[in-house]
Design an enzyme around this catalytic site. Structure first.
Site, PDB file in Angstrom:
ATOM      1  N   ASN A   1      74.488  24.249  56.197  1.00  0.00           N
ATOM      2  CA  ASN A   1      74.819  22.851  56.213  1.00  0.00           C
ATOM      3  C   ASN A   1      73.410  22.720  56.143  1.00  0.00           C
ATOM      4  OD1 ASN A   1      74.414  24.335  58.474  1.00  0.00           O
ATOM      5  ND2 ASN A   1      75.829  22.248  59.894  1.00  0.00           N
TER       6      ASN A   1
ATOM      7  N   GLU B   1      72.281  29.298  68.688  1.00  0.00           N
ATOM      8  CA  GLU B   1      73.358  27.389  68.697  1.00  0.00           C
ATOM      9  C   GLU B   1      74.690  27.764  67.574  1.00  0.00           C
ATOM     10  OE1 GLU B   1      74.541  24.596  66.433  1.00  0.00           O
ATOM     11  OE2 GLU B   1      72.365  24.826  65.362  1.00  0.00           O
TER      12      GLU B   1
ATOM     13  N   CYS C   1      76.743  20.282  62.798  1.00  0.00           N
ATOM     14  CA  CYS C   1      77.481  20.966  64.557  1.00  0.00           C
ATOM     15  C   CYS C   1      77.194  20.279  65.385  1.00  0.00           C
ATOM     16  CB  CYS C   1      76.765  22.199  64.411  1.00  0.00           C
ATOM     17  SG  CYS C   1      74.442  22.133  65.224  1.00  0.00           S
TER      18      CYS C   1
ATOM     19  N   GLU D   1      65.750  24.969  70.578  1.00  0.00           N
ATOM     20  CA  GLU D   1      64.767  24.963  69.704  1.00  0.00           C
ATOM     21  C   GLU D   1      64.597  23.162  69.593  1.00  0.00           C
ATOM     22  OE1 GLU D   1      67.257  28.103  67.027  1.00  0.00           O
ATOM     23  OE2 GLU D   1      67.512  26.638  66.638  1.00  0.00           O
TER      24      GLU D   1
END
Length: 492
Positions: free
Chosen positions: A165, A265, A299, A473
């Site tokens: 994505n 993640e 996400c 991150e």
């Protein structure tokens, strides 16, 4: 051998398109000759093929990274800073081409793709600057003849797994931190969008990053054996993954065999809450930005939209009006506002969620079906009267559907929001200062957007809680790629 279809790209620098994997500074094909077909999700047109790498190639890439770490890990922070800044400059110089590659293989609009390249490059710039700030520490000793000093050293070889994505930004968010820390990397990009990763590898080579420091292994059919090697190899010291929760759990288990450092993640299923004291127009703007960016395939997209009953009708009608104006189409068309989904499996999941909600009494205000013809298009959709038990409120949809569920009280909606097993991001709109603090603290997520639908940028600690992952991150994420070492000086 991998096949090419150079005519479809239309780049200013055609040499950015690579049809081979990148191992130890060389462009290589699969030893067994297998390939992966990559298509444009907007047109179903073939873009080309990349190698179907297997276990042998994965081992070669890991060995190359291990060899390169012996020298790269000893370079100065300033040296790594300078090379990363060259990499950053090249990403800016080739901005239009990199964005076009993203649009062609992922489908998102060119405007969004350009935004992604800016976002992607920002991680390289940020971590270049972070490289020279990995400070150690002096800790006072209780003994007069001891001095305690803590230094930070690179973890070593890092295995990086990224999703489709954000074909570029999900790589640089991990790779930038790894390189800045002094680590080397083996990257497995998604089979749907490998060309962005390979273009980044080419630019890294031009920037002067040494052979073996970055390695890219493309695979699809052999993903299980490649993934296992990237997680279980004793040469690899850290694993970083972005993707679904089930895959995250599988990789986590593999990495546990050697107790590697890990960053994950995973799934989102973000709640988006509109309280009765919210600015409804601002809430609608936030929902549009949060829910429909990337055609709902991020996400941190709003997935469960809860609206307080007294403002429900107003919010629903205004959101439907906005969504009606969207134009679905090829991302290269300047008039397109929303591109396709990534593939037919994505269309099937969105369709299943819509049909489930409608069967439970939901009403379709806008859209609700796929677009006929070529490409994986689904009409941007708004559903009202979606019950709490619908699939939209249980599974992450990853599509352009705003499913609206009514609630009555603050306590009720917090319970609904926290009922998910995952907790990546959450959003809510309210003008009550007390409520803003209460709800922000009560939501079981790693990131909260209050009165905004956009939260992602390079400086923040990006990550979740519960089954959404481990570690962070962005921000000070370089720490995830460093080990602390105590040196106790005695005999003083």
């Amino acid at each position: 051998m991998a096949s090419t279809n150079a005519n479809v790209w239309g780049l200013q620098d055609p040499s950015l398109i690579k049809y081979q994997s990148y191992i130890d500074g060389k462009w290589v094909s699969a030893k067994e000759g297998g390939t992966i077909l990559v298509t444009n999700p907007a047109t179903d047109e073939e873009l080309g093929t990349v190698p179907e790498m297997g276990l042998e190639e994965a081992k070669s890439a890991i060995a190359a990274a291990g060899k390169a770490f012996a020298s790269w890990g000893k370079t100065t922070a300033r040296h790594r800073h300078d090379i990363l800044m060259k990499f950053y400059s090249l990403m800016q110089e080739h901005h239009d081409d990199l964005a076009r590659i993203i649009t062609l293989e992922n489908g998102k609009t060119l405007t969004e793709a350009k935004g992604e390249n800016v976002y992607s490059a920002s991680f390289i710039e940020w971590y270049a600057e972070e490289a020279v700030r990995t400070y150690g520490e002096h800790i006072p000793s209780p003994f007069t003849n001891i001095r305690n000093v803590v230094i930070k050293q690179p973890v070593g070889v890092v295995s990086i797994f990224t999703p489709w994505n954000f074909p570029s930004a999900m790589i640089t968010r991990k790779l930038g931190a790894a390189l800045a820390a002094g680590c080397t990397a083996v990257i497995k990009p998604p089979p749907e969008t490998p060309f962005s990763a390979l273009a980044l590898a080419e630019l890294s080579r031009r920037a002067g990053i040494p052979d073996g420091v970055i390695n890219i292994v493309t695979t699809q059919k052999n993903v299980i054996e490649v993934g296992r090697e990237m997680c279980e190899s004793k040469i690899v010291r850290k694993v970083s993954f972005t993707g679904s929760t089930p895959v995250a759990k599988s990789l986590y288990g593999m990495a546990a065999s050697t107790l590697k450092k890990i960053s994950i993640e995973a799934g989102g299923n973000a709640p988006f809450i509109v309280f009765d004291d919210a600015d409804i127009d601002k809430a609608v703007e936030g929902a549009v930005a949060c829910k429909f960016r990337g055609s709902g395939q991020t996400c941190v997209c709003a997935n469960r939209i809860y609206v307080q009953s007294s403002v429900y009708a107003d919010f629903a009608s205004k959101l439907a009006e906005k969504v009606t104006a969207f134009k679905v189409g090829n991302g290269l068309d300047e008039t397109t506002t929303h591109g396709p989904l990534i593939h037919e499996k994505a269309i099937s999941k969105v369709t299943r969620h819509v049909e489930d909600a409608v069967s439970r009494g939901a009403q379709v205000l806008v859209g609700g079906k796929r677009v006929d013809g070529a490409g994986a298009f689904f009409t941007p959709t708004v559903l009202s009267e979606v019950p709490a038990g619908a699939l939209f409120n249980i599974e992450e949809t990853f599509g352009p559907v705003a499913a609206l569920t009514k609630f009555e009280t603050e306590e009720e909606v917090i319970a609904l929001a926290n009922s998910a097993d995952v907790g990546l991001a959450g959003y809510f709109f309210s003008r009550d200062v007390g409520r803003v603090w209460r709800v922000a603290e009560a939501l079981e997520v790693g990131m909260v957007g209050t009165n905004t639908g956009l939260i992602s940028h390079v400086t923040i600690p990006f990550g979740g809680v519960k089954e959404s992952g481990i570690g962070r991150e962005g921000g000070h994420g370089i720490e995830e790629y460093l080990n602390q070492k105590l040196i106790a000086f005695g005999g003083i």
